[in-house]
Design a protein around this motif. Structure first.
Motif, short mmCIF file in Angstrom:
data_model
loop_
_atom_site.label_atom_id
_atom_site.label_comp_id
_atom_site.label_asym_id
_atom_site.label_seq_id
_atom_site.Cartn_x
_atom_site.Cartn_y
_atom_site.Cartn_z
N LEU A 344 0.83 -1.21 0.00
CA LEU A 344 0.00 0.00 0.00
C LEU A 344 0.87 1.26 0.00
O LEU A 344 0.56 2.25 -0.69
CB LEU A 344 -0.93 0.00 1.21
CG LEU A 344 -1.88 1.20 1.33
CD1 LEU A 344 -2.78 1.31 0.10
CD2 LEU A 344 -2.72 1.09 2.61
N VAL A 345 1.96 1.23 0.75
CA VAL A 345 2.88 2.38 0.75
C VAL A 345 3.44 2.59 -0.65
O VAL A 345 3.44 3.71 -1.19
CB VAL A 345 4.03 2.15 1.76
CG1 VAL A 345 5.10 3.23 1.60
CG2 VAL A 345 3.49 2.16 3.19
N SER A 346 3.93 1.53 -1.27
CA SER A 346 4.57 1.65 -2.59
C SER A 346 3.60 2.16 -3.64
O SER A 346 3.94 3.08 -4.41
CB SER A 346 5.14 0.28 -3.01
OG SER A 346 6.16 -0.13 -2.14
N ARG A 347 2.39 1.58 -3.71
CA ARG A 347 1.46 1.98 -4.76
C ARG A 347 0.94 3.39 -4.51
O ARG A 347 0.73 4.16 -5.45
CB ARG A 347 0.31 0.97 -4.87
CG ARG A 347 -0.65 0.97 -3.73
CD ARG A 347 -1.54 -0.26 -3.71
NE ARG A 347 -2.30 -0.43 -4.94
CZ ARG A 347 -3.40 -1.20 -5.01
NH1 ARG A 347 -3.82 -1.86 -3.93
NH2 ARG A 347 -4.05 -1.32 -6.15
N THR A 348 0.74 3.78 -3.23
CA THR A 348 0.26 5.14 -2.92
C THR A 348 1.29 6.18 -3.31
O THR A 348 0.98 7.18 -3.98
CB THR A 348 -0.09 5.25 -1.42
OG1 THR A 348 -1.13 4.34 -1.10
CG2 THR A 348 -0.55 6.67 -1.09
N LEU A 349 2.53 5.97 -2.94
CA LEU A 349 3.58 6.93 -3.27
C LEU A 349 3.80 7.00 -4.78
O LEU A 349 4.03 8.08 -5.35
CB LEU A 349 4.89 6.54 -2.57
CG LEU A 349 4.88 6.59 -1.03
CD1 LEU A 349 6.21 6.09 -0.49
CD2 LEU A 349 4.58 7.98 -0.53
N SER A 350 3.72 5.84 -5.44
CA SER A 350 3.90 5.80 -6.89
C SER A 350 2.80 6.58 -7.60
O SER A 350 3.07 7.36 -8.53
CB SER A 350 3.93 4.35 -7.37
OG SER A 350 4.01 4.29 -8.78
N MET A 351 1.54 6.41 -7.18
CA MET A 351 0.43 7.12 -7.81
C MET A 351 0.50 8.61 -7.54
O MET A 351 0.21 9.43 -8.42
CB MET A 351 -0.90 6.53 -7.34
CG MET A 351 -1.18 5.14 -7.86
SD MET A 351 -2.85 4.52 -7.49
CE MET A 351 -2.81 4.43 -5.70
N LEU A 352 0.87 8.98 -6.32
CA LEU A 352 1.02 10.41 -6.01
C LEU A 352 2.09 11.05 -6.90
O LEU A 352 1.93 12.18 -7.39
CB LEU A 352 1.38 10.60 -4.53
CG LEU A 352 0.23 10.54 -3.54
CD1 LEU A 352 0.76 10.43 -2.11
CD2 LEU A 352 -0.67 11.78 -3.67
N GLN A 353 3.18 10.34 -7.08
CA GLN A 353 4.25 10.87 -7.90
C GLN A 353 3.83 10.98 -9.37
O GLN A 353 4.07 12.00 -10.04
CB GLN A 353 5.49 9.97 -7.78
CG GLN A 353 6.75 10.57 -8.36
CD GLN A 353 7.19 11.83 -7.60
OE1 GLN A 353 7.31 11.81 -6.38
NE2 GLN A 353 7.42 12.92 -8.33
N GLN A 354 3.18 9.95 -9.89
CA GLN A 354 2.81 9.93 -11.30
C GLN A 354 1.64 10.87 -11.62
O GLN A 354 1.65 11.55 -12.65
CB GLN A 354 2.42 8.51 -11.71
CG GLN A 354 3.57 7.52 -11.73
CD GLN A 354 3.11 6.14 -12.19
OE1 GLN A 354 2.43 5.99 -13.21
NE2 GLN A 354 3.48 5.13 -11.41
#
Length: 640
Positions: A344-354
Motif C-alpha cells: 500500500l505504501v509503494s502503490r500510494t507513493l507511486s500514484m502520487l508521484q505519477q
C-alpha cells in the motif's frame, strides 16, 4: 504524568533468547506508547546475578562470579541495543546501590517483626532457586522436575503466613492487579491455601548480598531480585510501579511474595502485573536441553527487528502461550507487511508521484474511510491499553484493507485518463485517502515497529514521528501541497527457501558465541553413555509391572505433574504422581497401558502420597515418552 514499568530482571545464566525478547519488546512498545501519549514513561530492565547457578556457571567458565556477571550484563545490554529496544534503567543485582536498597528493606521488615531467625533443613531446587516444601531427599522439583538437594542451615525467615488475609483483601479491592484472569485465579487458589513462612537467607553460599545481621547470612535470591524494581528508581519519584511485565512461571513470586515484602516494609504496592505465556517452538516448549532455543539476532539480521516485533505481537494473544516457527514468521511477514502495508505504501507513493507530481491533493478524502479511521484510532489504542495487541493490529490492518478495496473500486489509473472535474476530484480524494490512512496507521504503529514506521513517515514527507501525540491523533493531518519523499520498498518479499539456511547458519553462530561466553565447548548432542553396570540380582530387586491407567487429573500448582489411579492387578488401584504432564494430557492417559515400578517406597508430592513410578524416556529434560506395549497384556503382569 509518570508511568513506571518493568520487565523481569533476567537471570544471567545464559544470553537472551526469543522468550526474553518477547517480554522486552512488549515493554518497549508500552514505553513508546505512553511517551506518545504525553507520559514521562520510564522502563527498567536488568540482570539477576546472584544464586548458586551463577556461582557454578562462573566456575565452569573459569571466572569469578563478578567477572562472569560483568560479561553477561554487557551481552544482555548489547542484544537489547541491537534490537533497538529502549530502556531507561538497567539494574544489576550486583550493583552497590541495589545492595544498599535490599539491606534497607530487610531491616525495615526485621524491625517490624516480619523477619525472624530460625533453622531450616529441607530440599532445595538449584535450577529454580526454590525451597521445596513437603519433599524428601531426591524428590523432584514440582516446577522443573529436576532432583532437589538437601540443605541444612540456619536461616532468617519472612513471616509470609501473616499476610494471607491482607493479600486476599488486596486482590479483592484491586481485581486488575494480576492479569490475565487465569493467572489471578492461580494466585487466589495458592493464597487461600496455607501460606508458609519463607526462608530468605542462606549461609552456604558467598555470592550474594550479605544480610544486615550477625553471621554469614546471604540474602536469598527472590528477596534480592524483586527489590531491583525499587532500587532502580529509589528516591526518584517513580515508585510505585504502574506495571510489572512477567512470564507466567514467576507470577507467584511477583503477585504473592513481592506485595507481602512491601507490606511488611510499609511501602507502596505496584499497581498492575501482567503475566504472558510461553513461546513454543513448533508446538514444543523451548529449552536449552532440547536444542530448540530461538535467538533474536539471526532474525534481526535477515528480516529486521520490526518483522519479529510484528509477528510476536500479531500472531500471539498476549497472556496466552504462542507458537513460533520460521515458516509462520516468514508467512506473516509476506502476507501482512510485504503484500499488505508495504504494498500500500509503494502503490500510494507511486500514484502520487505519477498523477500529482508528488504533492498531497487539497481535499478531505473519502468520508467513509475517514469515519473508519477515526473509529480505528480509538479501537486500536484501547486494545493496546488493555494489552490486546493482536486485536489492535488486526483493527489497523482492517483499515488498510478497506483502503486497498477503495483503490481497486476507484481505479485511479483510469481516473487519470478522464479530464472531467468529477473524475479528477475522485482521483484527488482517493489519493489523499490512501496517503492520510498511511499517516494515521504509521502513527499508530510507531510503538510496534519503530524502525519501519520512521521510514514510511519520512517517505510521506513528514518529520518527527516520535513527537506525535497519539491521544491527539485525528483524521486530516496531511497538509495540502506537501511533497512526498518517496523511497525504496520498506518490506521486500522474503523467500523462505532462501532465508532459512541463512537463519540456521546464524543460529549456529549465535550458539557458538554463547558457548564461548559461558566457557563451554560448542554444544553437540551425543547419546548419553551408559551408567555404572549392575548385577542381575540387583535388577531382580526391581518389581516392574504392567499398569492400566483408570483415571488421570492435573496436580494443582504443578505444570509437570499428573495424579493417576493405576490398576496393577491388586485389590485396589495405586495412586501415582507422575511428571509427564508436558507430554500427555489426562485424556490421553485414561485407558493407557504403562510400565510401573511397583516396589518403591511411597513418597509425598504436592501433598499426594505417590505409590510407584511410571517409566518414560527423555533426552535431557525434554518431553517424556512413555514406555508401552505393542501387544495385549493383563494389568499386573511382571516385566522381566
Amino acid at each position: 504524568m509518570k508511568y513506571y514499568l518493568t520487565t523481569p530482571i533476567y537471570y544471567t545464566n545464559g544470553t537472551p533468547h526469543i522468550g526474553h525478547t518477547y517480554s522486552t519488546m512488549v515493554a518497549d512498545l508500552i514505553r513508546r506508547l505512553k511517551r506518545m501519549q504525553g507520559y514521562d514513561a520510564v522502563l527498567t530492565t536488568g540482570t539477576d546475578e546472584h544464586g548458586v547457578n551463577v556461582e557454578r556457571s562462573a566456575r565452569k567458565a573459569g571466572k569469578s562470579p563478578k567477572e562472569f556477571c560483568d560479561a553477561m550484563a554487557v551481552e544482555w545490554r548489547k542484544q537489547w541495543d541491537r534490537l533497538g529496544l529502549q530502556y531507561d534503567r538497567f539494574v544489576r543485582t550486583s550493583d552497590p546501590k541495589h545492595h544498599e536498597t535490599v539491606r534497607w528493606l530487610f531491616t525495615r521488615c526485621l524491625e517490624r517483626g516480619y523477619i525472624y531467625e530460625g533453622f531450616y533443613t529441607g530440599q532445595y531446587c538449584v535450577s529454580d532457586n526454590l525451597y521445596v516444601n513437603d519433599a524428601k531427599p531426591g524428590d523432584p522439583c514440582p516446577d522443573c522436575g529436576r532432583p532437589t538437594e538437601t540443605v541444612t542451615e540456619p536461616n532468617y525467615f519472612f513471616r509470609l503466613s501473616a499476610f494471607r488475609d491482607r493479600l486476599l483483601d488486596l486482590y479483592e479491592r484491586n481485581p486488575l492487579l494480576i492479569q490475565p484472569e487465569t493467572r489471578r485465579n492461580e494466585v487466589l487458589s495458592f493464597v487461600r491455601g496455607e501460606l508458609k513462612d519463607l526462608s530468605i537467607t542462606r549461609t552456604t553460599i558467598e555470592w550474594g548480598i550479605p544480610a544486615p545481621v550477625e553471621g554469614k547470612h546471604v540474602i536469598y535470591v527472590w528477596f534480592d531480585a524483586l527489590i531491583a524494581y525499587l532500587s532502580a528508581v529509589r528516591e526518584e519519584g517513580y515508585w510505585p510501579a504502574d506495571l510489572h511485565l512477567i512470564g507466567k512461571e514467576i507470577v507467584r513470586f511477583h503477585a504473592v511474595f513481592w506485595p507481602a515484602f512491601l507490606m511488611a516494609a510499609d511501602l507502596p504496592l505496584p499497581k498492575r502485573m501482567f503475566a504472558h505465556g510461553w513461546l513454543l517452538f513448533e508446538q514444543d516448549k523451548m529449552s536449552k536441553s532440547r536444542g530448540n532455543i530461538v535467538r533474536p539476532e539471526p532474525i534481526r539480521r535477515t528480516l529486521g527487528a520490526d518483522a519479529l516485533r510484528y509477528f510476536l505481537l500479531r500472531e500471539i494473544v498476549f497472556g496466552q502461550d504462542g507458537n513460533f516457527s520460521y515458516d509462520a514468521l516468514v508467512g506473516r511477514y509476506n502476507a501482512d507487511l510485504a503484500n499488505g502495508l508495504g504494498n500500500l505504501v509503494s502503490r500510494t507513493l507511486s500514484m502520487l508521484q505519477q498523477y500529482r507530481g508528488g504533492a498531497i491533493p487539497a481535499t478531505t478524502g473519502d468520508p467513509e474511510i475517514a469515519a473508519l479511521a477515526t473509529n480505528t484510532i480509538g479501537t486500536a489504542l484501547g486494545c493496546f491499553e488493555n494489552f490486546d495487541f493482536s486485536r489492535g493490529l488486526e483493527t489497523i490492518w482492517g483499515l488498510l484493507s478497506a483502503v486497498d478495496r477503495l483503490i481497486v473500486q476507484r481505479a485511479p489509473w483510469k481516473l487519470i485518463k478522464q479530464a472531467d472535474p468529477d473524475s479528477q476530484a475522485s482521483l484527488d480524494a482517493t489519493l489523499y485517502t490512501a496517503a492520510e490512512t498511511l499517516r494515521v496507521a504509521t502513527a499508530l504503529l510507531a510503538p510496534v515497529m519503530p524502525e519501519s514506521t520512521e521510514k514510511i513517515w519520512a517517505q510521506l514527507g513528514m518529520t518527527a514521528l516520535s513527537a506525535v501525540r497519539l491521544d491527539q491523533l485525528v483524521w486530516g493531518g496531511l497538509p495540502a501541497g506537501q511533497k512526498i519523499a518517496g523511497g525504496g520498498a520498506v518490506f521486500p518479499r522474503i523467500d523462505l527457501k532462501e532465508v532459512l539456511p541463512k537463519l540456521q547458519a546464524l543460529e549456529a553462530e549465535a550458539i557458538a558465541e554463547q558457548s564461548a561466553l559461558m566457557g563451554q565447548a560448542a554444544p553437540a548432542a551425543p547419546a548419553e553413555a551408559a551408567g555404572e553396570k549392575i548385577t542381575i540380582e540387583d535388577f531382580a530387586k526391581v518389581d516392574l509391572r504392567v499398569g492400566l491407567v483408570l483415571s488421570a487429573e492435573p496436580v494443582k500448582g504443578a505444570d509437570k505433574l499428573l495424579h493417576l489411579k493405576v490398576d496393577i492387578g491388586e485389590a485396589e488401584p495405586r495412586t501415582i504422581v507422575a511428571g509427564i504432564a508436558e507430554g500427555y494430557t489426562p485424556e490421553q492417559m485414561k485407558g493407557r497401558k504403562v510400565a510401573i515400578v511397583a516396589n518403591l517406597q511411597p513418597r509425598k508430592l504436592r501433598g499426594i502420597l505417590s505409590n510407584g513410578m511410571i517409566l518414560a524416556a527423555s533426552v535431557g529434560d525434554g518431553k517424556p515418552v512413555l514406555v508401552g506395549f505393542h501387544e495385549e497384556i493383563e494389568p499386573g503382569a511382571r516385566i522381566k
